[in-house]
Scaffold this active site. Structure first.
Site, PDB file in Angstrom:
ATOM      1  N   TYR A 138       0.891  -1.300   0.042  1.00 44.48           N
ATOM      2  CA  TYR A 138      -0.108   0.185   0.065  1.00 44.48           C
ATOM      3  C   TYR A 138       1.015   1.263   0.155  1.00 44.48           C
ATOM      4  O   TYR A 138       1.614   1.584   0.930  1.00 44.48           O
ATOM      5  CB  TYR A 138      -0.832  -0.132   1.077  1.00 44.48           C
ATOM      6  CG  TYR A 138      -1.909  -1.163   1.350  1.00 44.48           C
ATOM      7  CD1 TYR A 138      -2.213  -1.940   0.104  1.00 44.48           C
ATOM      8  CD2 TYR A 138      -2.682  -1.337   2.483  1.00 44.48           C
ATOM      9  CE1 TYR A 138      -3.251  -2.754   0.280  1.00 44.48           C
ATOM     10  CE2 TYR A 138      -3.558  -2.234   2.401  1.00 44.48           C
ATOM     11  CZ  TYR A 138      -3.656  -3.138   1.436  1.00 44.48           C
ATOM     12  OH  TYR A 138      -4.766  -4.077   1.391  1.00 44.48           O
ATOM     13  N   PRO A 187     -15.773  -4.152   2.566  1.00 41.12           N
ATOM     14  CA  PRO A 187     -16.984  -4.291   3.113  1.00 41.12           C
ATOM     15  C   PRO A 187     -17.971  -3.346   2.550  1.00 41.12           C
ATOM     16  O   PRO A 187     -19.354  -3.743   2.895  1.00 41.12           O
ATOM     17  CB  PRO A 187     -16.555  -4.298   4.806  1.00 41.12           C
ATOM     18  CG  PRO A 187     -15.666  -3.382   4.761  1.00 41.12           C
ATOM     19  CD  PRO A 187     -14.617  -3.401   3.508  1.00 41.12           C
ATOM     20  N   LEU A 188     -17.699  -2.312   2.217  1.00 37.16           N
ATOM     21  CA  LEU A 188     -18.694  -1.328   1.534  1.00 37.16           C
ATOM     22  C   LEU A 188     -18.830  -1.379   0.295  1.00 37.16           C
ATOM     23  O   LEU A 188     -19.306  -0.579  -0.374  1.00 37.16           O
ATOM     24  CB  LEU A 188     -18.335   0.149   2.433  1.00 37.16           C
ATOM     25  CG  LEU A 188     -18.408   0.360   3.774  1.00 37.16           C
ATOM     26  CD1 LEU A 188     -17.868   1.492   4.145  1.00 37.16           C
ATOM     27  CD2 LEU A 188     -20.029   0.212   4.401  1.00 37.16           C
ATOM     28  N   GLN A 233     -16.419  -0.740  -1.628  1.00 33.45           N
ATOM     29  CA  GLN A 233     -15.645   0.422  -1.986  1.00 33.45           C
ATOM     30  C   GLN A 233     -16.455   1.532  -1.841  1.00 33.45           C
ATOM     31  O   GLN A 233     -16.237   2.535  -2.667  1.00 33.45           O
ATOM     32  CB  GLN A 233     -14.795   0.160  -3.258  1.00 33.45           C
ATOM     33  CG  GLN A 233     -13.834  -0.754  -3.230  1.00 33.45           C
ATOM     34  CD  GLN A 233     -12.773  -0.912  -4.154  1.00 33.45           C
ATOM     35  OE1 GLN A 233     -13.032  -0.531  -5.319  1.00 33.45           O
ATOM     36  NE2 GLN A 233     -11.747  -1.356  -3.633  1.00 33.45           N
ATOM     37  N   GLY A 234     -17.439   1.638  -1.210  1.00 36.56           N
ATOM     38  CA  GLY A 234     -18.450   3.086  -1.191  1.00 36.56           C
ATOM     39  C   GLY A 234     -19.706   2.790  -1.729  1.00 36.56           C
ATOM     40  O   GLY A 234     -20.751   3.519  -1.605  1.00 36.56           O
TER      41      GLY A 234
HETATM   42  N1  LIG Z   1      -6.245  -8.232   0.933  1.00 38.27           N
HETATM   43  C1  LIG Z   1      -6.616  -7.635  -0.244  1.00 38.27           C
HETATM   44  O1  LIG Z   1      -6.353  -8.116  -1.188  1.00 38.27           O
HETATM   45  C2  LIG Z   1      -7.423  -6.289   0.027  1.00 38.27           C
HETATM   46  C3  LIG Z   1      -8.054  -5.674  -1.145  1.00 38.27           C
HETATM   47  C4  LIG Z   1      -8.888  -4.495  -0.814  1.00 38.27           C
HETATM   48  C5  LIG Z   1      -8.745  -3.853   0.257  1.00 38.27           C
HETATM   49  N2  LIG Z   1      -8.185  -4.431   1.422  1.00 38.27           N
HETATM   50  C6  LIG Z   1      -8.321  -3.915   2.661  1.00 38.27           C
HETATM   51  O2  LIG Z   1      -9.702  -3.586   3.321  1.00 38.27           O
HETATM   52  C7  LIG Z   1      -9.644  -2.204   3.414  1.00 38.27           C
HETATM   53  C8  LIG Z   1     -11.380  -1.723   2.985  1.00 38.27           C
HETATM   54  O3  LIG Z   1     -11.483  -2.314   1.717  1.00 38.27           O
HETATM   55  P1  LIG Z   1     -11.636  -1.064   0.398  1.00 38.27           P
HETATM   56  O4  LIG Z   1     -10.757   0.385   0.856  1.00 38.27           O
HETATM   57  O5  LIG Z   1     -11.356  -1.650  -0.751  1.00 38.27           O
HETATM   58  O6  LIG Z   1     -13.187  -0.603   0.386  1.00 38.27           O
HETATM   59  P2  LIG Z   1     -14.177  -0.208   1.440  1.00 38.27           P
HETATM   60  O7  LIG Z   1     -13.784  -0.282   3.049  1.00 38.27           O
HETATM   61  O8  LIG Z   1     -15.716  -0.988   1.253  1.00 38.27           O
HETATM   62  O9  LIG Z   1     -14.828   1.293   1.101  1.00 38.27           O
HETATM   63  C9  LIG Z   1     -13.876   2.274   1.603  1.00 38.27           C
HETATM   64  C10 LIG Z   1     -14.511   3.652   1.017  1.00 38.27           C
HETATM   65  O10 LIG Z   1     -15.884   3.676   1.403  1.00 38.27           O
HETATM   66  C11 LIG Z   1     -16.159   5.037   1.681  1.00 38.27           C
HETATM   67  N3  LIG Z   1     -16.683   5.240   2.981  1.00 38.27           N
HETATM   68  C12 LIG Z   1     -16.060   4.549   4.112  1.00 38.27           C
HETATM   69  N4  LIG Z   1     -16.821   4.844   5.170  1.00 38.27           N
HETATM   70  C13 LIG Z   1     -17.867   5.307   4.734  1.00 38.27           C
HETATM   71  C14 LIG Z   1     -19.168   5.639   5.598  1.00 38.27           C
HETATM   72  N5  LIG Z   1     -19.107   5.472   6.792  1.00 38.27           N
HETATM   73  N6  LIG Z   1     -19.929   6.454   4.812  1.00 38.27           N
HETATM   74  C15 LIG Z   1     -20.004   6.580   3.417  1.00 38.27           C
HETATM   75  N7  LIG Z   1     -18.907   6.017   2.851  1.00 38.27           N
HETATM   76  C16 LIG Z   1     -17.894   5.501   3.476  1.00 38.27           C
HETATM   77  C17 LIG Z   1     -14.832   5.747   1.378  1.00 38.27           C
HETATM   78  O11 LIG Z   1     -15.026   6.319   0.268  1.00 38.27           O
HETATM   79  P3  LIG Z   1     -15.459   7.788  -0.344  1.00 38.27           P
HETATM   80  O12 LIG Z   1     -15.606   8.742   0.904  1.00 38.27           O
HETATM   81  O13 LIG Z   1     -14.261   8.235  -1.010  1.00 38.27           O
HETATM   82  O14 LIG Z   1     -16.756   7.441  -1.146  1.00 38.27           O
HETATM   83  C18 LIG Z   1     -13.737   4.816   1.831  1.00 38.27           C
HETATM   84  O15 LIG Z   1     -12.547   5.312   1.127  1.00 38.27           O
HETATM   85  C19 LIG Z   1      -8.564  -1.548   2.697  1.00 38.27           C
HETATM   86  O16 LIG Z   1      -8.386  -0.331   3.285  1.00 38.27           O
HETATM   87  C20 LIG Z   1      -7.266  -2.456   2.636  1.00 38.27           C
HETATM   88  O17 LIG Z   1      -6.831  -2.474   4.190  1.00 38.27           O
HETATM   89  C21 LIG Z   1      -7.362  -5.686   1.232  1.00 38.27           C
END
Ligand SMILES: NC(=O)c1ccc[n+]([C@@H]2O[C@H](COP(=O)([O-])OP(=O)(O)OC[C@H]3O[C@@H](n4cnc5c(N)ncnc54)[C@H](OP(=O)(O)O)[C@@H]3O)[C@@H](O)[C@H]2O)c1
Length: 331
Positions: free
Chosen positions: A59, A199-200, A202-203
């Site tokens: 990252y 889990p969201l 990605q929003g």
């Molecule tokens: N192991 C793997 O291959 C892998 C792959 C992907 C991710 N990950 C890990 O999982 C974590 C989370 O996954 P992710 O970042 O892909 O997706 P996510 O957690 O589903 O989405 C994150 C995005 O959702 C929005 N958000 C977050 N909280 C919110 C709320 N309360 N209300 C409204 N919008 C909200 C924000 O974007 P906006 O505000 O810009 O809309 C934020 O950047 C990553 O940071 C990483 O540590 C691991």
């Protein structure tokens, strides 16, 4: 906050904090975010009882680990710190070096959970697990985890390690439920943990986006969930999330997280673009959905059939070409 009921050395919060966003160009949150907001998010997460912090060497090419380590400071020893190795050349001495390098960037003496970021298609896990065992023997690493592993490979990794591989970090949300086929049942039967990433979606599940208001960064431009067609298809699921959210004076994003972590073996690690978001996400751990609400959300998720994989590729390419043309026109 609620915590996992499992025998780990430190408690693991049901809602953690994902930190791919920290210092990563592809999320496009900029320097002010990497320089100060990210740190404020971590400090607030600590105040709210979040103990699970997830990062990876890849990252921001090490920036996320550095930012997280600096923000945690003296609290590093009391939280459940998780990072990941990208298994390129995963021979045992390389695994050991990379574990030491991650700990150095984090400023940590101990990594609570060291995860293999994804399976290496060409190299079996015997070699990588020899390195993991050595890191556990020295005390640098507590638990070993995997990510994006099939069940067959997760079990093979456990055989190779000779002890438990605590967790499998996989894409899991109301919009993507494949782990329910075999990974979640395995974790339930064997006292293992599913760490739900994205889990969201990605929003998407926040309900903030639709086909006229699509997120702009490169991560989400490449995510088929944000194709205009899929945003339309998600409308029913978002409506269902809104209905349940209204009953709890909560937001759709909080309900999406509450649905996930209702399962005792599932923890979620949402990323956050602001302090307000981490506050909202942490609070989701305390929302109790009724059986009826849980069923209604699951049924709405069953009805969401997004275009994904190969079928989505030409559509994603078309959307990108149109976006580029629009940018050229504006110039
Ligand atoms: N192991 C793997 O291959 C892998 C792959 C992907 C991710 N990950 C890990 O999982 C974590 C989370 O996954 P992710 O970042 O892909 O997706 P996510 O957690 O589903 O989405 C994150 C995005 O959702 C929005 N958000 C977050 N909280 C919110 C709320 N309360 N209300 C409204 N919008 C909200 C924000 O974007 P906006 O505000 O810009 O809309 C934020 O950047 C990553 O940071 C990483 O540590 C691991």
């Amino acid at each position: 906050m609620r915590y996992l009921d499992i025998d780990t050395a430190k408690k693991v919060s049901k809602i953690g904090l994902g930190t791919w966003q920290f210092g990563s160009r592809e999320w496009g949150y900029g320097d002010a975010y990497a320089g100060s907001e990210a740190k404020a998010i971590v400090r607030r997460a600590l105040e709210l009882g979040i103990t699970l912090f997830d990062t990876a060497e890849i990252y921001g090419f090490g920036r996320s680990e550095r930012i997280l380590g600096e923000a945690l400071g003296d609290d590093l020893g009391s939280i459940f710190l998780a990072t990941k190795i990208l298994p390129v050349m995963p021979i045992a001495p390389v695994v050991e070096q990379r574990g030491v390098a991650s700990a150095a960037r984090l400023g940590a003496r101990h990594i609570d959970l060291y995860q293999v970021h994804q399976p290496n298609p060409a190299v079996r896990d015997g070699t990588i697990m020899r390195g993991m065992r050595a890191l556990q023997r020295t005390g640098l690493v507590g638990e070993v985890g995997v990510s994006n592993y099939s069940l067959r490979r997760w079990i093979a990794a456990e055989d190779a390690l000779g002890s438990r591989v605590l967790s499998n970090q996989v894409k899991y949300s109301l919009a993507w439920r494949q782990p329910e086929r075999d990974l979640v049942p395995y974790a339930q039967a064997h006292g293992r943990v599913i760490i739900a990433y994205s889990p969201l979606a990605q929003g998407l599940l926040s309900g903030r986006y639709d086909k006229d208001n699509r997120p702009a960064n490169s991560v989400r431009a490449g995510n088929s969930m944000f194709l205009p067609e899929n945003l339309d298809r998600a409308a029913g699921l978002i409506t269902s999330l809104r209905e349940v959210a209204d009953a709890h004076s909560a937001t759709p994003a909080q309900i999406a997280l509450a649905w996930l972590v209702r399962n005792p073996v599932v923890v979620a690690i949402p990323g956050a673009s602001s302090v307000a978001q981490v506050e909202s996400n942490a609070a989701a751990a305390d929302i109790d959905l009724t059986d009826e609400e849980y069923r209604a959300l699951t049924e709405a998720a069953d009805g969401f059939q997004p275009v994904t994989g190969l079928a989505a590729a030409p559509r994603l390419a078309r959307v990108r070409v149109r976006a580029r043309a629009r940018t050229r026109k504006k110039r």
